[in-house]
Design a protein around this motif. Structure first.
Motif, PDB file in Angstrom:
ATOM      1  N   ILE A 153       7.423   3.196  -7.251  1.00 59.67           N
ATOM      2  CA  ILE A 153       6.190   3.874  -7.666  1.00 59.67           C
ATOM      3  C   ILE A 153       5.370   2.988  -8.602  1.00 59.67           C
ATOM      4  O   ILE A 153       4.156   2.830  -8.425  1.00 59.67           O
ATOM      5  CB  ILE A 153       6.529   5.221  -8.328  1.00 59.67           C
ATOM      6  N   PHE A 154       6.024   2.394  -9.596  1.00 58.42           N
ATOM      7  CA  PHE A 154       5.282   1.527 -10.510  1.00 58.42           C
ATOM      8  C   PHE A 154       4.788   0.274  -9.788  1.00 58.42           C
ATOM      9  O   PHE A 154       3.712  -0.243 -10.111  1.00 58.42           O
ATOM     10  CB  PHE A 154       6.165   1.147 -11.701  1.00 58.42           C
ATOM     11  N   GLY A 155       5.571  -0.225  -8.835  1.00 56.09           N
ATOM     12  CA  GLY A 155       5.105  -1.363  -8.048  1.00 56.09           C
ATOM     13  C   GLY A 155       3.883  -1.019  -7.228  1.00 56.09           C
ATOM     14  O   GLY A 155       2.960  -1.833  -7.081  1.00 56.09           O
ATOM     15  N   TRP A 156       3.870   0.200  -6.688  1.00 58.16           N
ATOM     16  CA  TRP A 156       2.696   0.653  -5.940  1.00 58.16           C
ATOM     17  C   TRP A 156       1.486   0.764  -6.865  1.00 58.16           C
ATOM     18  O   TRP A 156       0.374   0.338  -6.517  1.00 58.16           O
ATOM     19  CB  TRP A 156       3.016   1.992  -5.284  1.00 58.16           C
ATOM     20  N   VAL A 157       1.675   1.295  -8.059  1.00 56.16           N
ATOM     21  CA  VAL A 157       0.565   1.441  -9.004  1.00 56.16           C
ATOM     22  C   VAL A 157       0.019   0.077  -9.413  1.00 56.16           C
ATOM     23  O   VAL A 157      -1.203  -0.148  -9.419  1.00 56.16           O
ATOM     24  CB  VAL A 157       1.022   2.244 -10.240  1.00 56.16           C
ATOM     25  N   ILE A 158       0.917  -0.844  -9.747  1.00 54.61           N
ATOM     26  CA  ILE A 158       0.449  -2.162 -10.188  1.00 54.61           C
ATOM     27  C   ILE A 158      -0.220  -2.902  -9.037  1.00 54.61           C
ATOM     28  O   ILE A 158      -1.172  -3.674  -9.244  1.00 54.61           O
ATOM     29  CB  ILE A 158       1.620  -2.984 -10.771  1.00 54.61           C
ATOM     30  N   ALA A 159       0.234  -2.665  -7.806  1.00 58.17           N
ATOM     31  CA  ALA A 159      -0.401  -3.311  -6.656  1.00 58.17           C
ATOM     32  C   ALA A 159      -1.842  -2.839  -6.499  1.00 58.17           C
ATOM     33  O   ALA A 159      -2.751  -3.646  -6.260  1.00 58.17           O
ATOM     34  CB  ALA A 159       0.402  -3.016  -5.385  1.00 58.17           C
ATOM     35  N   VAL A 160      -2.065  -1.542  -6.632  1.00 59.42           N
ATOM     36  CA  VAL A 160      -3.426  -1.004  -6.506  1.00 59.42           C
ATOM     37  C   VAL A 160      -4.311  -1.513  -7.641  1.00 59.42           C
ATOM     38  O   VAL A 160      -5.472  -1.901  -7.428  1.00 59.42           O
ATOM     39  CB  VAL A 160      -3.389   0.533  -6.487  1.00 59.42           C
ATOM     40  N   LEU A 161      -3.768  -1.548  -8.849  1.00 56.73           N
ATOM     41  CA  LEU A 161      -4.570  -1.953 -10.002  1.00 56.73           C
ATOM     42  C   LEU A 161      -4.994  -3.416  -9.914  1.00 56.73           C
ATOM     43  O   LEU A 161      -6.178  -3.743 -10.059  1.00 56.73           O
ATOM     44  CB  LEU A 161      -3.779  -1.706 -11.288  1.00 56.73           C
ATOM     45  N   ILE A 162      -4.035  -4.302  -9.667  1.00 62.85           N
ATOM     46  CA  ILE A 162      -4.405  -5.722  -9.665  1.00 62.85           C
ATOM     47  C   ILE A 162      -5.207  -6.079  -8.416  1.00 62.85           C
ATOM     48  O   ILE A 162      -6.022  -7.010  -8.448  1.00 62.85           O
ATOM     49  CB  ILE A 162      -3.159  -6.625  -9.798  1.00 62.85           C
ATOM     50  N   ALA A 163      -5.004  -5.348  -7.317  1.00 62.03           N
ATOM     51  CA  ALA A 163      -5.828  -5.592  -6.132  1.00 62.03           C
ATOM     52  C   ALA A 163      -7.279  -5.231  -6.409  1.00 62.03           C
ATOM     53  O   ALA A 163      -8.205  -5.955  -6.019  1.00 62.03           O
ATOM     54  CB  ALA A 163      -5.293  -4.801  -4.942  1.00 62.03           C
ATOM     55  N   SER A 164      -7.481  -4.116  -7.084  1.00 61.12           N
ATOM     56  CA  SER A 164      -8.852  -3.713  -7.418  1.00 61.12           C
ATOM     57  C   SER A 164      -9.485  -4.691  -8.396  1.00 61.12           C
ATOM     58  O   SER A 164     -10.669  -5.027  -8.276  1.00 61.12           O
ATOM     59  CB  SER A 164      -8.840  -2.302  -8.007  1.00 61.12           C
ATOM     60  N   TYR A 165      -8.705  -5.155  -9.368  1.00 60.44           N
ATOM     61  CA  TYR A 165      -9.239  -6.125 -10.322  1.00 60.44           C
ATOM     62  C   TYR A 165      -9.557  -7.452  -9.637  1.00 60.44           C
ATOM     63  O   TYR A 165     -10.558  -8.102  -9.945  1.00 60.44           O
ATOM     64  CB  TYR A 165      -8.243  -6.361 -11.457  1.00 60.44           C
ATOM     65  N   ALA A 166      -8.697  -7.860  -8.699  1.00 58.63           N
ATOM     66  CA  ALA A 166      -8.859  -9.175  -8.080  1.00 58.63           C
ATOM     67  C   ALA A 166     -10.015  -9.220  -7.092  1.00 58.63           C
ATOM     68  O   ALA A 166     -10.610 -10.284  -6.894  1.00 58.63           O
ATOM     69  CB  ALA A 166      -7.566  -9.584  -7.377  1.00 58.63           C
ATOM     70  N   GLY A 209       2.402 -12.463  -4.606  1.00 58.22           N
ATOM     71  CA  GLY A 209       3.217 -13.214  -5.555  1.00 58.22           C
ATOM     72  C   GLY A 209       3.372 -12.486  -6.879  1.00 58.22           C
ATOM     73  O   GLY A 209       4.461 -12.465  -7.473  1.00 58.22           O
ATOM     74  N   ALA A 210       2.299 -11.861  -7.356  1.00 59.47           N
ATOM     75  CA  ALA A 210       2.357 -11.143  -8.628  1.00 59.47           C
ATOM     76  C   ALA A 210       3.278  -9.926  -8.544  1.00 59.47           C
ATOM     77  O   ALA A 210       4.095  -9.688  -9.441  1.00 59.47           O
ATOM     78  CB  ALA A 210       0.950 -10.719  -9.051  1.00 59.47           C
ATOM     79  N   VAL A 211       3.174  -9.152  -7.468  1.00 61.71           N
ATOM     80  CA  VAL A 211       4.037  -7.973  -7.348  1.00 61.71           C
ATOM     81  C   VAL A 211       5.486  -8.384  -7.095  1.00 61.71           C
ATOM     82  O   VAL A 211       6.416  -7.631  -7.417  1.00 61.71           O
ATOM     83  CB  VAL A 211       3.535  -7.021  -6.239  1.00 61.71           C
ATOM     84  N   THR A 212       5.696  -9.589  -6.540  1.00 56.21           N
ATOM     85  CA  THR A 212       7.068 -10.077  -6.377  1.00 56.21           C
ATOM     86  C   THR A 212       7.704 -10.348  -7.732  1.00 56.21           C
ATOM     87  O   THR A 212       8.893 -10.064  -7.941  1.00 56.21           O
ATOM     88  CB  THR A 212       7.078 -11.350  -5.513  1.00 56.21           C
ATOM     89  N   VAL A 213       6.933 -10.897  -8.657  1.00 60.08           N
ATOM     90  CA  VAL A 213       7.445 -11.099 -10.019  1.00 60.08           C
ATOM     91  C   VAL A 213       7.786  -9.754 -10.653  1.00 60.08           C
ATOM     92  O   VAL A 213       8.835  -9.599 -11.300  1.00 60.08           O
ATOM     93  CB  VAL A 213       6.411 -11.862 -10.870  1.00 60.08           C
TER      94      VAL A 213
END
Length: 469
Positions: free
Chosen positions: A61-74, A107-111
């Motif tokens: 769940i947190f990985g999904w949240v961080i994926a959406v957040l950094i994708a939107s920022y990027a 790569g970021a979500v893999t970390v």
């Protein structure tokens, strides 16, 4: 092209780690995973299941949240502030730009996943004992997190570098060191020495990584057209639908049932229904599929219309059996399609013979009413238990094929349950390496599909006051 791809992917990766929200979400996930052993004290002989389920759910769940957040920022933010326009004004094609963005975010979500996975192994080590917590390992774990912040603060003060990125990089060094120490650190309780890290859950954690990759690719594709709030809403809906896809769509998809025994190595299942002349319309459900396979029962097959009788084989028929006239213990050895099967019961030492082909031909022409009823059999090979088939008539005794629309949607919508192996771990089952490999192929196909979707959505996207193709 490859130089631009590498540079954009590297910068996206670094910018993602520099985001304060990345560090905040990561810190929240690591602290929650580290504290789950405390709650395991309130359950009896199920502390490992609680920690595994909670830690894997937190990572997903947190990985999904961080994926959406950094994708939107990027993506969205670079379009709004003009950075994307600056890059695309140079000899950088849009497909290269968007693919590089996806690779950098992956790569970021893999970390993120790596740190959560190592934290899960440490948390399981802390909760190894039912009646007490290994405070030594817990202290080392949270000490490593605190030390990462201290070292990053010092490094930031001296070099003026990014504090969030430095903290994450230091964590990737210190937390694995704690895991290695915990693996070899002896811990005795009530005369029993507990083993090291629960390395058998690594395949399940890898499958969680696959799910995070898929969601990150989807979020990046959507961020080319939608802002953060819209992206988060759409991904939330797809996440929930994916979790319930087996119930919403899976039970309506097509499953290939056959009136003859199909070839293959997968598990063989059989279902039957007794058709009567009064059932000229569609019938309801057939009987629950029964597993007909080696190891489950001793089964022999015949392709003759009137095979010979079978004798009693004792308590171990597989040792006494030799292929007899008309009967084979391997359906692949038959010259024609199987017409009869016989299942041997070692307890009663009796045979259950069934005619599985041309069942309607057994009905006498003069039979009427229930005397004209017959049993129809259908077969399917599947490593997973199939659904109970439905449909069929007295004239056409075959199950319905299922919904084409449901099958199509079921194939396109990511099924997150395929990546959730907590139930298998709770049942002490080993996750096959082949399943992890097939899962990797599945997620690679999804990533490629989402890349193509992202390119299509971004192709004519206005990134400034002009449209650059």
């Amino acid at each position: 092209m490859f130089t631009a791809l590498y540079q954009i992917a590297k910068n996206t990766f670094r910018e993602s780690l520099r985001e304060p929200i990345f560090l905040l979400v990561l810190l929240s996930a690591l602290c929650m995973i580290g504290l789950f052993p405390v709650f395991s004290m309130f359950v009896f002989r199920a502390q490992e299941k609680l920690v595994v389920d909670s830690a894997m759910a937190t990572t997903m769940i947190f990985g999904w949240v961080i994926a959406v957040l950094i994708a939107s920022y990027a993506i969205s933010r670079e379009i709004d502030n003009g950075t994307a326009l600056l890059l695309l004004s140079k000899p950088v094609r849009r497909p290269v730009f968007i693919i590089a963005k996806i690779l950098g975010i992956l790569g970021a979500v893999t970390v993120f996943w790596f740190l959560c996975a190592v934290a899960t192994l440490i948390s399981l080590r802390i909760a190894a004992d039912q009646f007490r917590i290994d405070m030594t390992v817990m202290g080392l774990y949270f000490g490593a997190i605190a030390l990462s912040f201290v070292l990053a603060a010092v490094h930031n003060y001296v070099t003026r570098s990014s504090f969030p990125m430095t903290t994450v990089l230091v964590m990737t060094i210190l937390i694995p060191i704690v895991a290695i120490i915990a693996h070899f650190l002896k811990y005795e309780s009530y005369g029993e020495e507990h083993p090291g890290l629960a390395l058998h859950i690594i395949p399940a954690l890898v499958l969680i990584l696959y799910s995070v990759w898929a969601m990150a690719s989807l979020a990046t594709a959507l961020s080319t057209r939608f802002n953060l709030v819209s992206n988060l809403l759409i991904c939330s809906v797809l996440f929930m639908v994916g979790l319930m896809s087996d119930y919403l769509l899976g039970r309506h998809t097509r499953e290939p049932w056959s009136d003859t025994v199909p070839a293959g190595k997968a598990t063989l299942w059989i279902s039957q229904y007794r058709f009567a002349p009064t059932e000229m319309g569609a019938v309801g459900k057939w009987e629950r599929p029964e597993k007909i396979d080696a190891g489950e029962a001793f089964v022999v097959w015949s392709d003759q219309k009137n095979p010979s009788e079978l004798s009693v084989m004792g308590a171990q028929p597989e040792k006494l059996w030799n292929d007899r006239a008309g009967w084979k213990d391997n359906v692949a050895d038959l010259d024609g399609p199987a017409r009869h099967l016989a299942i041997y019961d070692p307890e009663t030492q009796t045979w259950d013979k069934r005619q599985i082909l041309d069942e309607a031909a057994t009905v006498p022409p003069s039979a009427k009413g229930l005397d004209a009823a017959y049993v129809s059999y259908v077969f399917r090979r599947s490593n997973n238990p199939p659904r109970v088939p439905t449909g069929g008539t007295y004239v056409s005794p075959y199950p319905n094929g299922g919904s084409f629309l449901a099958s199509t949607l079921y194939a396109f919508i990511p099924n997150w349950q395929l990546f959730w192996m907590a139930d298998a771990l709770a049942a002490k089952k080993t996750i096959p390496t082949s399943y992890v490999v097939y899962g990797g192929v599945y997620v690679v196909i999804m990533i490629v599909f989402f890349m193509l979707l992202a390119i299509a959505l971004f192709w004519n996207r206005e990134v400034g006051k002009q449209i650059i193709v």
